[in-house]
Design an enzyme around this catalytic site. Structure first.
Site, PDB file in Angstrom:
ATOM      1  N   GLU A   1       2.309   3.801   7.542  1.00  0.00           N
ATOM      2  CA  GLU A   1       3.302   3.357   6.556  1.00  0.00           C
ATOM      3  C   GLU A   1       3.780   4.610   5.815  1.00  0.00           C
ATOM      4  O   GLU A   1       3.008   5.237   5.086  1.00  0.00           O
ATOM      5  CB  GLU A   1       2.624   2.358   5.600  1.00  0.00           C
ATOM      6  CG  GLU A   1       3.578   1.612   4.722  1.00  0.00           C
ATOM      7  CD  GLU A   1       2.879   0.579   3.838  1.00  0.00           C
ATOM      8  OE1 GLU A   1       1.673   0.713   3.549  1.00  0.00           O
ATOM      9  OE2 GLU A   1       3.570  -0.372   3.420  1.00  0.00           O
TER      10      GLU A   1
ATOM     11  N   GLU B   1      -0.804  -9.951  -0.232  1.00  0.00           N
ATOM     12  CA  GLU B   1       0.467  -9.357   0.207  1.00  0.00           C
ATOM     13  C   GLU B   1       0.171  -7.889   0.456  1.00  0.00           C
ATOM     14  O   GLU B   1       0.038  -7.110  -0.488  1.00  0.00           O
ATOM     15  CB  GLU B   1       1.521  -9.504  -0.904  1.00  0.00           C
ATOM     16  CG  GLU B   1       1.922 -10.930  -1.209  1.00  0.00           C
ATOM     17  CD  GLU B   1       2.808 -11.534  -0.138  1.00  0.00           C
ATOM     18  OE1 GLU B   1       3.375 -10.785   0.666  1.00  0.00           O
ATOM     19  OE2 GLU B   1       2.908 -12.767  -0.099  1.00  0.00           O
TER      20      GLU B   1
ATOM     21  N   ARG C   1      15.568   1.469  -0.057  1.00  0.00           N
ATOM     22  CA  ARG C   1      15.204   0.720  -1.263  1.00  0.00           C
ATOM     23  C   ARG C   1      14.011   1.431  -1.911  1.00  0.00           C
ATOM     24  O   ARG C   1      13.022   1.741  -1.241  1.00  0.00           O
ATOM     25  CB  ARG C   1      14.819  -0.715  -0.874  1.00  0.00           C
ATOM     26  CG  ARG C   1      14.515  -1.606  -2.038  1.00  0.00           C
ATOM     27  CD  ARG C   1      13.968  -2.948  -1.607  1.00  0.00           C
ATOM     28  NE  ARG C   1      14.901  -3.692  -0.790  1.00  0.00           N
ATOM     29  CZ  ARG C   1      14.740  -3.894   0.521  1.00  0.00           C
ATOM     30  NH1 ARG C   1      13.698  -3.417   1.148  1.00  0.00           N
ATOM     31  NH2 ARG C   1      15.609  -4.594   1.197  1.00  0.00           N
TER      32      ARG C   1
ATOM     33  N   CYS D   1       7.151  -2.169   0.715  1.00  0.00           N
ATOM     34  CA  CYS D   1       6.287  -2.703   1.788  1.00  0.00           C
ATOM     35  C   CYS D   1       7.120  -3.222   2.952  1.00  0.00           C
ATOM     36  O   CYS D   1       6.665  -3.233   4.083  1.00  0.00           O
ATOM     37  CB  CYS D   1       5.417  -3.818   1.226  1.00  0.00           C
ATOM     38  SG  CYS D   1       6.385  -5.089   0.424  1.00  0.00           S
TER      39      CYS D   1
ATOM     40  N   ASN E   1       5.022  -0.091  -7.005  1.00  0.00           N
ATOM     41  CA  ASN E   1       6.375   0.167  -6.493  1.00  0.00           C
ATOM     42  C   ASN E   1       7.449  -0.752  -7.078  1.00  0.00           C
ATOM     43  O   ASN E   1       8.598  -0.338  -7.196  1.00  0.00           O
ATOM     44  CB  ASN E   1       6.402   0.174  -4.953  1.00  0.00           C
ATOM     45  CG  ASN E   1       5.900  -1.081  -4.332  1.00  0.00           C
ATOM     46  OD1 ASN E   1       5.328  -1.937  -5.011  1.00  0.00           O
ATOM     47  ND2 ASN E   1       6.087  -1.231  -3.038  1.00  0.00           N
TER      48      ASN E   1
HETATM   49  P1  NAP Z   1      -3.160   0.011  -3.708  1.00  0.00           P
HETATM   50  O1  NAP Z   1      -3.716   1.370  -3.773  1.00  0.00           O
HETATM   51  O2  NAP Z   1      -3.766  -0.953  -2.768  1.00  0.00           O
HETATM   52  O3  NAP Z   1      -3.209  -0.540  -5.202  1.00  0.00           O
HETATM   53  C1  NAP Z   1      -2.692  -1.798  -5.547  1.00  0.00           C
HETATM   54  C2  NAP Z   1      -3.417  -2.330  -6.761  1.00  0.00           C
HETATM   55  O4  NAP Z   1      -4.782  -2.516  -6.446  1.00  0.00           O
HETATM   56  C3  NAP Z   1      -3.375  -1.415  -7.982  1.00  0.00           C
HETATM   57  O5  NAP Z   1      -3.316  -2.205  -9.140  1.00  0.00           O
HETATM   58  C4  NAP Z   1      -4.713  -0.707  -7.899  1.00  0.00           C
HETATM   59  O6  NAP Z   1      -5.195  -0.261  -9.136  1.00  0.00           O
HETATM   60  C5  NAP Z   1      -5.590  -1.825  -7.380  1.00  0.00           C
HETATM   61  N1  NAP Z   1      -6.810  -1.386  -6.716  1.00  0.00           N
HETATM   62  C6  NAP Z   1      -7.045  -0.216  -6.062  1.00  0.00           C
HETATM   63  N2  NAP Z   1      -8.316  -0.213  -5.568  1.00  0.00           N
HETATM   64  C7  NAP Z   1      -8.867  -1.384  -5.920  1.00  0.00           C
HETATM   65  C8  NAP Z   1     -10.156  -1.985  -5.717  1.00  0.00           C
HETATM   66  N3  NAP Z   1     -11.111  -1.349  -5.037  1.00  0.00           N
HETATM   67  N4  NAP Z   1     -10.371  -3.198  -6.221  1.00  0.00           N
HETATM   68  C9  NAP Z   1      -9.413  -3.855  -6.914  1.00  0.00           C
HETATM   69  N5  NAP Z   1      -8.185  -3.354  -7.140  1.00  0.00           N
HETATM   70  C10 NAP Z   1      -7.917  -2.139  -6.645  1.00  0.00           C
HETATM   71  O7  NAP Z   1      -1.607   0.017  -3.352  1.00  0.00           O
HETATM   72  P2  NAP Z   1      -0.427   0.844  -4.026  1.00  0.00           P
HETATM   73  O8  NAP Z   1      -0.557   2.261  -3.601  1.00  0.00           O
HETATM   74  O9  NAP Z   1      -0.335   0.546  -5.482  1.00  0.00           O
HETATM   75  O10 NAP Z   1       0.836   0.143  -3.355  1.00  0.00           O
HETATM   76  C11 NAP Z   1       1.305   0.472  -2.107  1.00  0.00           C
HETATM   77  C12 NAP Z   1       0.836  -0.542  -1.068  1.00  0.00           C
HETATM   78  O11 NAP Z   1       1.183  -1.853  -1.470  1.00  0.00           O
HETATM   79  C13 NAP Z   1       1.529  -0.337   0.261  1.00  0.00           C
HETATM   80  O12 NAP Z   1       0.616  -0.485   1.310  1.00  0.00           O
HETATM   81  C14 NAP Z   1       2.561  -1.478   0.305  1.00  0.00           C
HETATM   82  O13 NAP Z   1       2.953  -1.851   1.581  1.00  0.00           O
HETATM   83  C15 NAP Z   1       1.826  -2.541  -0.419  1.00  0.00           C
HETATM   84  N6  NAP Z   1       2.783  -3.535  -0.944  1.00  0.00           N
HETATM   85  C16 NAP Z   1       2.837  -4.754  -0.343  1.00  0.00           C
HETATM   86  C17 NAP Z   1       3.744  -5.702  -0.798  1.00  0.00           C
HETATM   87  C18 NAP Z   1       3.839  -7.053  -0.138  1.00  0.00           C
HETATM   88  O14 NAP Z   1       4.470  -7.929  -0.706  1.00  0.00           O
HETATM   89  N7  NAP Z   1       3.259  -7.273   1.026  1.00  0.00           N
HETATM   90  C19 NAP Z   1       4.583  -5.405  -1.875  1.00  0.00           C
HETATM   91  C20 NAP Z   1       4.497  -4.150  -2.467  1.00  0.00           C
HETATM   92  C21 NAP Z   1       3.569  -3.222  -1.992  1.00  0.00           C
HETATM   93  P3  NAP Z   1      -5.104   1.285  -9.574  1.00  0.00           P
HETATM   94  O15 NAP Z   1      -3.649   1.608  -9.581  1.00  0.00           O
HETATM   95  O16 NAP Z   1      -5.715   1.306 -10.906  1.00  0.00           O
HETATM   96  O17 NAP Z   1      -5.846   2.060  -8.533  1.00  0.00           O
END
Ligand code: NAP
Length: 483
Positions: free
Chosen positions: A387, A256, A284, A290, A157
């Site tokens: 979410e 995070e 945003r 998040c 994101n």
């Molecule tokens: P995601 O599915 O958890 O993926 C995040 C990252 O983890 C990607 O690089 C993904 O790779 C990788 N990943 C997925 N499965 C994995 C595994 N089993 N082992 C290791 N890495 C793995 O999240 P997203 O859909 O990209 O992002 C949205 C989420 O992020 C939301 O829940 C949001 O709230 C959270 N977020 C939190 C913050 C914060 O600061 N707290 C900031 C931004 C976003 P691939 O893409 O290759 O699957």
């Protein structure tokens, strides 16, 4: 013009200062969410390549930790300057692969660059401390050393800012890193690799490793005894998997994770200011944030006025491709994100909710969804407990302050929250009762490199930004000393 820019980005793995293909030839297709067309394909690292990345980061570590903090700071400062110079190109790349508008892309690049500037300033200030033990028996000496080779995993994101928020403090602390960007948005990370090389980051200090086999490669890297840290931003679900894996070797973790931010408007709030704050906190990145406001609670006495004004402002927004002139809201990142948003709105409507504006997905191509405001929601409705990650604002009325605080805290998440009231003392008293790591009081914009960013409960462990962000990459060493 943007096609030429996209084709200028190197598309192999960046390991040890070299651009290497994946050892088994695997590639990831990168899709423009505004057109659904493939704009590039990049190497997808294998487990064997992951070991190569650890080799490179480990080999570079001794020299990087011995590099004077002032010199590390100057490299980071140069990265800030280059990022600022290249902001238009970086914002365009972000918009093409992630969907956000050019204006938002420029905002993200400015925010992302600030982490290089902030940690350039922090790098020379990692002082330990010294004192006499209270019993007078000896001296207490405390110093810091880097946690070592760090695995950084980032979401799609904010592909630039989520990377720099980890890379900058890690490098300032003297760590070497392997950055695994999300498969939807590897191009920004690869562009960052080139920028860091130009800024003078030595080979092997930053390795950028796109891979669609995230589980396999993170398992390989976290099993390697040369790796000291995993810093993850993404969903709580994946955070849990990584924590379980990291527990095998007790690897240092920063997490995070996801959020479900409440946005509370008290009866004495300035409604126009609350609407302005809601537009920022909700919209945003088209709601894919998040810390995005996920549930709106407005006092019954002002709820209708707030909802009507908020819906009117949302209806004004123009939806379209992020690079198109005059567009306010770009597409969502992919079909499954858009379908989830559509399902949540349809489900709420089926349960009797009223849609004040939006509520539809425009004709494709592109993963668009209309800015939407929904009221009269069943308290059990899925939309209040998930979410949303899209441009949809569910509004719920409340009467008692104690009740809204209970409802706001009724979630496993504890990342962000927002409170609006013209009585700042009252707003602060509510803020102090909320289980959230980041709270906006009369403000919808809360991100700041100088402030600690992170969540309570299942929204995470540790903080990024501020001095805290650097300490996530440092180990404390206490020496009892007599001379
Ligand atoms: P995601 O599915 O958890 O993926 C995040 C990252 O983890 C990607 O690089 C993904 O790779 C990788 N990943 C997925 N499965 C994995 C595994 N089993 N082992 C290791 N890495 C793995 O999240 P997203 O859909 O990209 O992002 C949205 C989420 O992020 C939301 O829940 C949001 O709230 C959270 N977020 C939190 C913050 C914060 O600061 N707290 C900031 C931004 C976003 P691939 O893409 O290759 O699957």
């Amino acid at each position: 013009m943007s096609a030429k820019l996209i084709s200028s980005i190197p598309t192999n793995l960046y390991i040890g200062g070299e651009w290497l293909p994946s050892s088994d030839g695997n590639r990831i297709a990168v899709v423009d969410p505004a057109t659904e067309l493939v704009i590039a394909d990049v190497a997808s690292g294998s487990a064997a390549d992951a070991t190569g990345a650890v080799d490179a980061a480990f080999e570079a570590a001794a020299e990087w930790v011995a590099t004077p903090p002032r010199v590390r700071a100057e490299v980071l400062r140069k990265a800030f300057e280059l990022m600022t110079e290249r902001k238009e190109d970086l914002a365009t790349i972000i918009s093409r692969e992630e969907g956000k508008t050019l204006a938002e892309g420029l905002g993200e690049v400015a925010y992302a660059a600030e982490f290089f500037r902030w940690y350039a300033e922090e790098a020379p200030r990692t002082m330990g401390h010294f004192g006499r033990s209270p019993a007078g028996a000896n001296n207490i000496l405390v110093d810091y050393s880097p946690v070592g080779v760090s695995l950084l995993i980032t979401p799609w994101n904010f592909p630039a800012a989520m990377g720099t928020r980890k890379i900058a403090p890690a490098l300032a602390a003297g760590c070497t890193v392997i950055l695994k960007p999300a498969s939807e948005t590897p191009l920004t990370a690869l562009a960052l690799a080139g920028l860091l090389e130009d800024a003078g980051v030595p080979a092997g200090v930053v390795n950028v490793f796109p891979s669609s086999r995230s589980s396999e490669i993170s398992n390989r890297i976290l099993s390697d005894s040369r790796v000291g840290k995993v810093s993850f931003t993404g969903s709580t679900e994946v955070g849990r998997v990584l924590l379980a894996k990291a527990s095998e070797r007790i690897v240092n973790c920063s997490m995070e994770l996801g959020g479900n931010a409440p946005f509370i408007v008290l009866d004495d709030a300035d409604i126009d200011n609350a609407v302005a704050g809601a537009m920022i906190a909700k919209m945003r990145n088209a709601g894919e944030s998040c810390i995005g406001a996920n549930r709106f609670y407005a006092h019954s006495s002002i709820a209708d006025e707030f909802a009507d004004k908020f819906a009117a402002a949302m209806a004004e927004l123009k939806v379209g491709p992020g690079l198109e002139e005059g567009v306010d809201v770009g597409p969502l990142v992919n079909a499954s994100t858009r379908d989830k948003v559509e399902h949540l709105v349809n489900d709420a409507a089926a349960g009797g909710a009223r849609i004040l504006t939006g509520g539809r997905r425009p004709e494709g191509p592109g993963f668009f969804y209309e800015p939407t405001v929904v009221t009269n929601i069943d308290p059990q409705s899925e939309i209040l407990h998930t979410e949303i990650f899209g441009p949809v604002a569910p509004i719920v009325k409340f009467d008692e302050l104690s009740d809204v605080i209970t409802r706001a805290n009724e979630t496993i998440f504890g990342l962000a929250a927002y409170v609006f009231s013209d009585n700042v003392g009252r707003a602060l008293s509510v803020a102090q009762q909320l289980d959230a790591g980041i709270i906006g009081v009369n403000r919808g914009f809360v991100s700041d490199p100088a402030a600690p960013f992170g969540g309570m409960k299942q929204s995470g462990l540790g903080r990024e930004g501020s001095q805290d962000g650097m300490h996530e990459f440092l180990e404390k060493r206490y020496i009892a000393v007599e001379w």
